[in-house]
Design an enzyme around this catalytic site. Sequence first.
Site, PDB file in Angstrom:
ATOM      1  N   SER A 291     -25.049 -21.011  19.471  1.00  0.00           N
ATOM      2  CA  SER A 291     -25.655 -22.294  19.791  1.00  0.00           C
ATOM      3  C   SER A 291     -26.984 -22.356  19.060  1.00  0.00           C
ATOM      4  O   SER A 291     -27.897 -21.576  19.356  1.00  0.00           O
ATOM      5  CB  SER A 291     -25.869 -22.426  21.303  1.00  0.00           C
ATOM      6  OG  SER A 291     -26.603 -23.599  21.595  1.00  0.00           O
TER       7      SER A 291
ATOM      8  N   GLY B 234     -21.871 -24.050  22.410  1.00  0.00           N
ATOM      9  CA  GLY B 234     -22.936 -24.398  23.344  1.00  0.00           C
ATOM     10  C   GLY B 234     -23.493 -25.786  23.150  1.00  0.00           C
ATOM     11  O   GLY B 234     -22.766 -26.775  23.112  1.00  0.00           O
ATOM     12  N   SER B 235     -24.788 -25.876  22.969  1.00  0.00           N
ATOM     13  CA  SER B 235     -25.534 -27.114  23.115  1.00  0.00           C
ATOM     14  C   SER B 235     -25.242 -28.156  22.039  1.00  0.00           C
ATOM     15  O   SER B 235     -25.067 -27.838  20.858  1.00  0.00           O
ATOM     16  CB  SER B 235     -27.031 -26.807  23.107  1.00  0.00           C
ATOM     17  OG  SER B 235     -27.788 -27.989  23.178  1.00  0.00           O
ATOM     18  N   CYS B 236     -25.258 -29.428  22.474  1.00  0.00           N
ATOM     19  CA  CYS B 236     -25.163 -30.561  21.558  1.00  0.00           C
ATOM     20  C   CYS B 236     -26.430 -30.706  20.710  1.00  0.00           C
ATOM     21  O   CYS B 236     -26.437 -31.443  19.720  1.00  0.00           O
ATOM     22  CB  CYS B 236     -24.940 -31.854  22.345  1.00  0.00           C
ATOM     23  SG  CYS B 236     -23.431 -31.887  23.333  1.00  0.00           S
ATOM     24  N   THR B 237     -27.500 -30.022  21.090  1.00  0.00           N
ATOM     25  CA  THR B 237     -28.779 -30.135  20.392  1.00  0.00           C
ATOM     26  C   THR B 237     -28.815 -29.288  19.129  1.00  0.00           C
ATOM     27  O   THR B 237     -29.835 -29.225  18.437  1.00  0.00           O
ATOM     28  CB  THR B 237     -29.926 -29.754  21.357  1.00  0.00           C
ATOM     29  OG1 THR B 237     -29.782 -30.513  22.559  1.00  0.00           O
ATOM     30  CG2 THR B 237     -31.292 -30.062  20.794  1.00  0.00           C
TER      31      THR B 237
END
Length: 614
Positions: A41, A77-80
Amino acid sequence: LKTSLQTRSNSGMSKYSGRTLVKGNEEHSVCPVIASDVGISFWGGIDEKTGIVIDHSHPLYGQSVEGSILCLPSGRGSCTASQVMLELILNNKAPKALILRDRDGLVSVGALVAQAIFPDSNVLDIIQIENYQALLAQKPRFGHVLENGSVIFGESVEEIEEAVQFDARDGKADVKQGNDSVLTTEEQEMIDACQTEAERRALECIIKYAYIVSDSPTYIDVKKAHIDGCTYIGPGGLAFAERLVQEGGRVKIPTTLNSVSTDLRNWEGLGIEATESQQSSMKLADAYVALGCSERSFTCAPYLLGNPPELDEQIVWGESNAVVFANSILGARTEKYADYLDICCAIVGKVPKVGVHIKEKRQPQVLLDVSGIDFSTDDAASFSLLFPVLGHLCGTLSDGEVPLLVGLERYSKNITTDHLKDFCAAFGTTAASPLIHVAGVTPEVTDEMIEGCKKKYNVDVGELEETYKLLDQQNALDMDEEGSIDWISLGNPHLSLSECENLLQKIQSLPSPQKKKEGVEVIACMSRELYEKSAAVPALRDFGISFVNDTCWCMLLEPPMIPSNPEATILTNSGKYAHYGPGLTGRKFRLASMAECVDAAVTGKLSRRSTHPW
């Protein structure tokens, strides 16, 4: 396009060709190779200011990706991830190239935004190859991306430079360009219908993304949006949002906002200083509200608000835990939308018809079986701790594929929405898939699904225990053996009304005076909407719990919202925060049930477990 692998005789060199997802503008040269068989991520995994891998659980922990050819199976993991990628590019800390096993659009979006908004930035090449395991087996030290997108790997700079000269004379272009295409009739009609420059810019981004993840994309309407890109990571994200506002952008569908990076109404009361980052966080929130997004949402748990998505409803959601919950528990349909792409889709009201938007793509490929493990439901606290641990493990084991978990059917009556919230959040930290089916629990599971899984994996209790030890940092050499706790963080994802009631019941079962210990901070994150609705909040405040709205733990990275002492220990009931927290904050972490968090708030200690927590 099938990958070709050409290996020169009597040499450690090899040439890989595949698909260029993003064609960068970096000057090509021989670069060191950093490779792993574990996805990462980017947000919470790589520091966007330094390029250092900060995920303590990742094999590449501590290494710098700057100037490298970074080889990964995929993001996770994260969309960021897209925001971190953009800031890495703007800070000149990005890899020279990113080589992927999977056709991962999420990690590519940050590079697309860099090309569109910051044309003078140095954008890396992102290339997908299919024979990724052969690359890992080769263990190359150096690599060079050719002008046509092929990549040469080898053991020394000199032999690669010689091979590059040979290849230049050969002059073969054998790479498919993933986002270099002529507009279809559908796409041209959508472009012609754009009413503002912002809508045109958003649509162009969607189309480029569509060709990264599909050979011949089509598009569908979506009914709701949830935006993850409102979290402030750096100036690039703010410039992007403000550009959309200046160009007349406006969402076409009901759109909620994720947690931002500060408590918008009470930051001063919490002792937060008006730094440049804090003020930029508020500007970013204002920009997204100006685009027509809800000004009262600001939550990482939008499924707890009114009017959640329905079964089979097509939506565009960011925020990994929310995406997994919407797909898995509610049966709605959304990809894990990258920051920046999420608001583009909300402005246009359409998404590419790819991935889990399509029924066939929602079919599981791997069966994860826990039926060989007996879980006790007698101790509610231990049973609740199962879900963040099991979710984290399932994400790791799924390896980018849609999994189906079996073996919890006999416990379905004991499983609550709060359990599933914790499970989905932890799954979302380690999984690339936006969806997990759970037999006996989630709405789409059929016997045919179970029988159709091509891979089967029996989960054993030892793997659960190792995952728990990882999240509870039991292998940390510098951990306080007495189990001292300095700080307790609740509400990641945001607290539900039922969690507030459960907290209150636990507190009321304590002997008088029912107060937390002096010197132990207990802070809970919660959406402003549910905070104002909860009848339990006043009594929880009397116990000593402080509440924070609009933001969440993974965005609160500096004192006074984390301990000022770098040796302090933070206790949480969140598998997500236990995973990301050590890298983001530099503090020690422990994982426990919510009931155990209350006990630790009173005593200031949490003893090590001598038995399994299930």
